[in-house]
Motif scaffolding. Structure first.
Motif, PDB file in Angstrom:
ATOM      1  N   ILE A  62       0.829  -1.138   0.099  1.00  0.00           N
ATOM      2  CA  ILE A  62       0.203  -0.201  -0.061  1.00  0.00           C
ATOM      3  C   ILE A  62       0.943   1.150  -0.004  1.00  0.00           C
ATOM      4  CG2 ILE A  62      -1.831   1.215   1.505  1.00  0.00           C
ATOM      5  CD1 ILE A  62      -2.306  -1.611   2.904  1.00  0.00           C
ATOM      6  N   PRO A  86       2.443  -5.721   2.950  1.00  0.00           N
ATOM      7  CA  PRO A  86       1.085  -6.324   3.245  1.00  0.00           C
ATOM      8  C   PRO A  86       0.719  -6.305   4.811  1.00  0.00           C
ATOM      9  CG  PRO A  86       2.313  -7.732   1.962  1.00  0.00           C
ATOM     10  CD  PRO A  86       3.381  -6.585   2.395  1.00  0.00           C
ATOM     11  N   GLY A 107      -6.095  -7.449   9.205  1.00  0.00           N
ATOM     12  CA  GLY A 107      -6.499  -7.738  10.588  1.00  0.00           C
ATOM     13  C   GLY A 107      -8.080  -7.625  10.529  1.00  0.00           C
ATOM     14  N   GLY A 150       1.278 -12.163   2.117  1.00  0.00           N
ATOM     15  CA  GLY A 150       1.862 -11.257   3.148  1.00  0.00           C
ATOM     16  C   GLY A 150       1.075 -10.829   4.443  1.00  0.00           C
ATOM     17  N   VAL A 151      -0.308 -10.733   4.347  1.00  0.00           N
ATOM     18  CA  VAL A 151      -1.015 -10.630   5.389  1.00  0.00           C
ATOM     19  C   VAL A 151      -1.035 -11.762   6.452  1.00  0.00           C
ATOM     20  CG1 VAL A 151      -3.343  -9.909   6.387  1.00  0.00           C
ATOM     21  CG2 VAL A 151      -2.253  -8.909   4.306  1.00  0.00           C
ATOM     22  N   GLN A 169       2.771 -12.992   7.107  1.00  0.00           N
ATOM     23  CA  GLN A 169       3.806 -12.453   7.767  1.00  0.00           C
ATOM     24  C   GLN A 169       3.324 -11.224   8.858  1.00  0.00           C
ATOM     25  OE1 GLN A 169       6.261  -9.797   5.320  1.00  0.00           O
ATOM     26  NE2 GLN A 169       8.135 -10.095   6.769  1.00  0.00           N
ATOM     27  N   GLY A 170       2.212 -10.233   7.966  1.00  0.00           N
ATOM     28  CA  GLY A 170       1.760  -9.139   8.885  1.00  0.00           C
ATOM     29  C   GLY A 170       1.039  -9.582  10.137  1.00  0.00           C
ATOM     30  N   LEU A 171       0.009 -10.210  10.003  1.00  0.00           N
ATOM     31  CA  LEU A 171      -0.593 -10.903  11.144  1.00  0.00           C
ATOM     32  C   LEU A 171       0.456 -11.635  12.232  1.00  0.00           C
ATOM     33  CD1 LEU A 171      -4.160 -11.872   9.756  1.00  0.00           C
ATOM     34  CD2 LEU A 171      -3.702 -10.129  11.447  1.00  0.00           C
ATOM     35  N   THR A 223       3.267 -11.367  12.812  1.00  0.00           N
ATOM     36  CA  THR A 223       4.404 -10.667  13.544  1.00  0.00           C
ATOM     37  C   THR A 223       3.623  -9.423  14.465  1.00  0.00           C
ATOM     38  OG1 THR A 223       5.642 -10.726  11.398  1.00  0.00           O
ATOM     39  CG2 THR A 223       6.237  -9.298  13.153  1.00  0.00           C
ATOM     40  N   TYR A 224       2.678  -8.764  14.181  1.00  0.00           N
ATOM     41  CA  TYR A 224       2.070  -7.840  14.670  1.00  0.00           C
ATOM     42  C   TYR A 224       0.776  -8.018  15.226  1.00  0.00           C
ATOM     43  CZ  TYR A 224       6.034  -5.136  12.795  1.00  0.00           C
ATOM     44  OH  TYR A 224       6.897  -4.813  12.211  1.00  0.00           O
ATOM     45  N   GLY A 225      -0.060  -9.080  14.863  1.00  0.00           N
ATOM     46  CA  GLY A 225      -1.397  -9.113  15.343  1.00  0.00           C
ATOM     47  C   GLY A 225      -2.356  -8.309  14.536  1.00  0.00           C
ATOM     48  N   THR A 226      -3.538  -8.054  14.742  1.00  0.00           N
ATOM     49  CA  THR A 226      -4.569  -7.196  14.232  1.00  0.00           C
ATOM     50  C   THR A 226      -4.344  -5.767  14.444  1.00  0.00           C
ATOM     51  OG1 THR A 226      -6.045  -7.445  16.231  1.00  0.00           O
ATOM     52  CG2 THR A 226      -6.307  -8.917  14.204  1.00  0.00           C
ATOM     53  N   VAL A 242      -1.790  -4.353  13.759  1.00  0.00           N
ATOM     54  CA  VAL A 242      -0.961  -3.718  12.767  1.00  0.00           C
ATOM     55  C   VAL A 242      -1.729  -2.689  11.921  1.00  0.00           C
ATOM     56  CG1 VAL A 242      -1.487  -5.547  10.925  1.00  0.00           C
ATOM     57  CG2 VAL A 242       0.714  -4.146  10.891  1.00  0.00           C
ATOM     58  N   LEU A 243      -3.025  -2.739  11.900  1.00  0.00           N
ATOM     59  CA  LEU A 243      -3.994  -2.015  11.292  1.00  0.00           C
ATOM     60  C   LEU A 243      -4.089  -0.327  11.688  1.00  0.00           C
ATOM     61  CD1 LEU A 243      -7.126  -4.274  10.843  1.00  0.00           C
ATOM     62  CD2 LEU A 243      -5.673  -3.409   8.809  1.00  0.00           C
ATOM     63  N   LEU A 278      -6.538  -2.226   2.024  1.00  0.00           N
ATOM     64  CA  LEU A 278      -5.690  -3.036   2.012  1.00  0.00           C
ATOM     65  C   LEU A 278      -5.283  -3.645   0.619  1.00  0.00           C
ATOM     66  CD1 LEU A 278      -6.812  -4.927   5.395  1.00  0.00           C
ATOM     67  CD2 LEU A 278      -5.340  -2.967   5.179  1.00  0.00           C
ATOM     68  N   PHE A 307     -10.197 -14.984   8.629  1.00  0.00           N
ATOM     69  CA  PHE A 307      -8.798 -14.385   8.039  1.00  0.00           C
ATOM     70  C   PHE A 307      -8.230 -15.093   6.976  1.00  0.00           C
ATOM     71  CE2 PHE A 307      -7.413 -11.752  12.286  1.00  0.00           C
ATOM     72  CZ  PHE A 307      -8.412 -10.888  12.006  1.00  0.00           C
ATOM     73  N   PHE A 315      -8.120 -13.408   3.475  1.00  0.00           N
ATOM     74  CA  PHE A 315      -7.111 -12.593   2.919  1.00  0.00           C
ATOM     75  C   PHE A 315      -6.098 -13.294   1.618  1.00  0.00           C
ATOM     76  CE2 PHE A 315      -7.352 -10.392   7.313  1.00  0.00           C
ATOM     77  CZ  PHE A 315      -7.764  -9.115   6.632  1.00  0.00           C
TER      78      PHE A 315
END
Lengths: 75, 608
Positions: A46, A71, A74, B232-233, B236-238, B240-243, B245-246, B457, B493, B496
């Motif tokens: 993004i 990416p 959540g 990626g979501v 990796q994203g979820l 690593t950072y959990g929700t 990250v939003l 997203l 989830f 995604f």
């Protein structure tokens, strides 16, 4: 020309959260910026310019804020 | 049909009777399972007009055909009942391990009827089911009751679903908790459990659901797991950072509501971000049963450690209350888990109370020493506790923001749809999400159709978030697909990384069916339509398919989405067309017939 770049999530690793890129040439684009920061285009999910959807080829203006995300999701 | 255990456990708490009966397999096939199937059962067994907290309401715990199988995220269950918050059909979805355990104990569904005259809990150990006294457990918070029950039953492996004081006190935002920190959170399902004097359901199961085509399933699961890993979501994203990250991306877009939606950009968002959570508060990552994503967090502040907080919770107790103190958010989240409250409704109700205080409706003397000022970090913790215990003005907050604001004559200050608080995305800058909120069959909710995915997203593709073009069709498809995912027993989830065809493939391998992407979406549409019929029978109408006045009329005041309002009026008629409904948002006979929905002729004539 100065451009503020904001990085998020994993893109911060080794680069920091926020960078002020100074004395950039006219005509600079987000593509030039990610090249300079060593970020691959496929790592970018993004891209926002001043909080609006941006393109890699958009010509940036003075004091634009570029936000770059890998990416994320959540909910 | 494989996937299902074929057994329904029917428990009448008044008669203290326990029966098992065969699952109606025709309905199971037609309504996928889980959410859809249980809603069909509910609709056939209760009159949608009843008071949700009366003994006539039924409370259904249901697994999906994929729950407890090797499918990725196949550990979920749903609670289906009539909601005391919204008067719509309620379906609250939860992860953890309890759902898979219920399936392994041999049940697709538990239907709870009537109410007990004194507190009880239900213990399920495979075929052995007993109703037991719970007088000694009444009043306990989630961690206490979980510990007490594990000790009492004498089996470390037993899984506990329970209500806390919130549900006991019939708070219309009460959750049903399981595995201590997972929640069937929304729509007040915990209050229905409390109204039945049912404190907990403990489960131990050692069976295994039969699968139609184990070889095919192995292949399909490998393919889906690969997609989840490489996305990626989810890859990796979820993890690593959990929700959380939003937080940053939603705020950067200027759609992160602040101070009860009075602003939409929070200057201190970084303090609340997933990046900050990971850096300063994270203890460990936790995955639900069978989940390759593991977005769950365990965080600690001072002496309090708890599961979460999720993105919505961080937004609610954080920005929506003007609070940037992540420690306070973690504590408020902890108390929601302990008291059994939905974090979205709880936090958004405090935000509404803060606006009532700001505007002079709530006076300082009503606040018992904890002023409801925006930005007061201690207030979000203290008022959460007061709500759960119905103390002082907390008694009024406990029934949600709509009833609270209505009491002061300003229901428009409640940021809710159908009396359920809308979550962490300002629809004025995300037009499709606004339509999704307004048309959600369970009131304000982001997980009936998560348009954030394409509108913010860029998944599966990027849509212009301000544009109306194509949005009614996107909302419809997302609503139908989500109904399928919920009903099958998987986590949203996964979407995604996966599409309708992947869900059809997994469903077919488990159940032995021959669904295509199209036919499974049509099943989702069937589910969406019966939910709508339930709501119409309950007394809702097109006037409920709307958004708070603020979002329709007052433009966003600051940030990148400044000057926009939700253009719902332009979207709604086209949505009804996309659904094949009439101009009042009522399903037409023609569409219902096409979907194979049989409406009893008497009801049909009375209502439609």
């Amino acid at each position: 020309m100065n451009i503020r770049v904001r990085l998020f999530a994993t893109l911060r690793e080794g680069r920091g959260k926020e960078l002020m890129l100074e004395a950039l040439n006219e005509g600079v684009t987000p593509k030039d910026i990610i090249n300079r920061l060593g970020i691959l285009e496929e790592e970018v999910a993004i891209l926002l310019i001043n909080g609006r959807d941006g393109e890699m080829s958009t010509v940036l203006k003075v004091n634009d804020v570029v936000s770059i995300f890998p990416p994320v999701g959540g909910g | 049909m494989f996937g299902f255990t074929g057994k329904v456990l029917r428990i009448n708490l008044k008669e203290k009777s326990i029966k098992t009966e065969p699952l109606n397999m025709d309905l199971a096939k037609k309504y996928v399972g889980g959410r859809g199937l249980a809603e069909k059962y509910l609709m056939d067994e209760i009159d949608p007009k009843i008071d949700a907290l009366s003994s006539e309401n039924k409370l259904i715990f249901v697994t999906g055909p994929l729950s407890g199988t090797p499918t990725p995220t196949g550990g979920r269950y749903m609670v289906v009942t009539k909601s005391p918050l919204t008067d719509t059909v309620a379906c609250s979805n939860s992860g953890g391990r309890w759902g898979a355990e219920l399936k392994m104990a041999g049940y697709d569904m538990i239907i709870i009827e009537e109410k007990s005259d004194k507190p009880v809990y239900i213990n399920i150990n495979n075929d052995e089911v007993t109703i037991r006294d719970a007088s000694h457990l009444w009043g306990m918070v989630t961690s206490e009751v979980t510990e007490a029950l594990i000790k009492e039953i004498g089996d470390e492996k037993v899984k506990v679903a329970n209500i806390g004081p919130g549900g006991e006190n019939l708070s219309r935002m009460a959750a049903i908790m399981n595995d201590i920190d997972r929640a069937a959170g929304r729509s007040g399902v915990g209050a229905v459990m409390g109204s039945k004097n049912l404190k907990a359901i403990t489960v131990r199961g050692t069976g295994k659901p039969a699968v139609a085509n184990p070889e095919k399933l192995k292949e399909v699961v490998a393919n889906c797991n690969k997609k989840i890993r490489e996305n990626g979501v989810t890859g990796q994203g979820l993890p690593t950072y959990g929700t959380a990250v939003l937080v940053n991306i939603i705020n950067e877009n200027g759609v992160f509501p602040v101070n009860n939606f009075q602003s939409s950009h929070f200057a201190k968002a970084e303090d609340l971000s997933g990046e900050t959570l990971a850096e300063k508060y994270l203890i460990k990552r936790v995955g639900c049963y069978g989940c390759p994503i593991a977005c769950g967090r365990h965080c600690k502040v001072d002496d309090l450690e708890s599961g979460g907080p999720e993105y919505e919770t961080i937004w609610g107790f954080g920005a929506d209350c003007g609070v940037s103190d992540m420690g306070a958010v973690i504590k408020a989240n902890y108390w929601c888990n302990e008291l059994g409250l939905d974090t979205i409704s709880a936090s958004a109700t405090i935000a509404a109370a803060m606006e009532l205080y700001q505007k002079g409706y709530i006076k300082e003397e009503d606040t018992d020493g904890v002023p409801l000022e925006f930005g007061n970090a201690d207030a979000v913790i203290q008022w959460t506790k007061r709500m759960g215990k119905r103390e002082g003005l907390g008694d009024k907050l406990a029934d949600g923001s709509y009833r609270l604001c209505e009491m002061y004559g300003v229901p428009e200050l409640s940021m809710s749809v159908k009396k359920q608080e809308i979550p962490a995305y300002d629809p004025r800058g995300i037009q499709g999400q606004g339509l999704a909120y307004a048309t959600s069959n369970r009131g304000g909710c982001h997980v009936r159709a998560y348009l954030i995915s394409p509108e913010i997203l860029a998944l599966p593709e990027k849509l212009d978030r301000f544009s109306l073009e194509g949005k009614p069709q996107w909302v419809k498809v997302f609503q139908d697909l989500t109904a399928v995912i919920d009903s099958s027993g998987l986590c949203l989830f996964t979407s995604f990384a996966m599409g309708a065809q992947d869900y059809a493939d997994m469903y077919n391998a488990v159940c032995g069916t021959d669904h295509t992407a199209q036919s499974i979406l049509e099943a989702g549409e069937r589910i969406w339509n019966i939910e709508k019929l339930f709501n119409l029978e309950s007394g809702l109408s097109i006037t409920d398919d709307t958004l708070p006045k603020r979002l329709l009329e007052e433009p966003i005041v600051d940030g990148p989405s400044k000057d926009n309002v939700a253009r719902l009026g332009e979207l709604l008629p086209n949505y009804f067309v996309a659904r094949g409904w009439d101009e009042n948002g009522v399903p037409t006979e023609e569409r219902l017939e096409k979907l194979g929905i049989i409406v009893p002729p008497v009801k049909h004539k009375m209502k439609y």
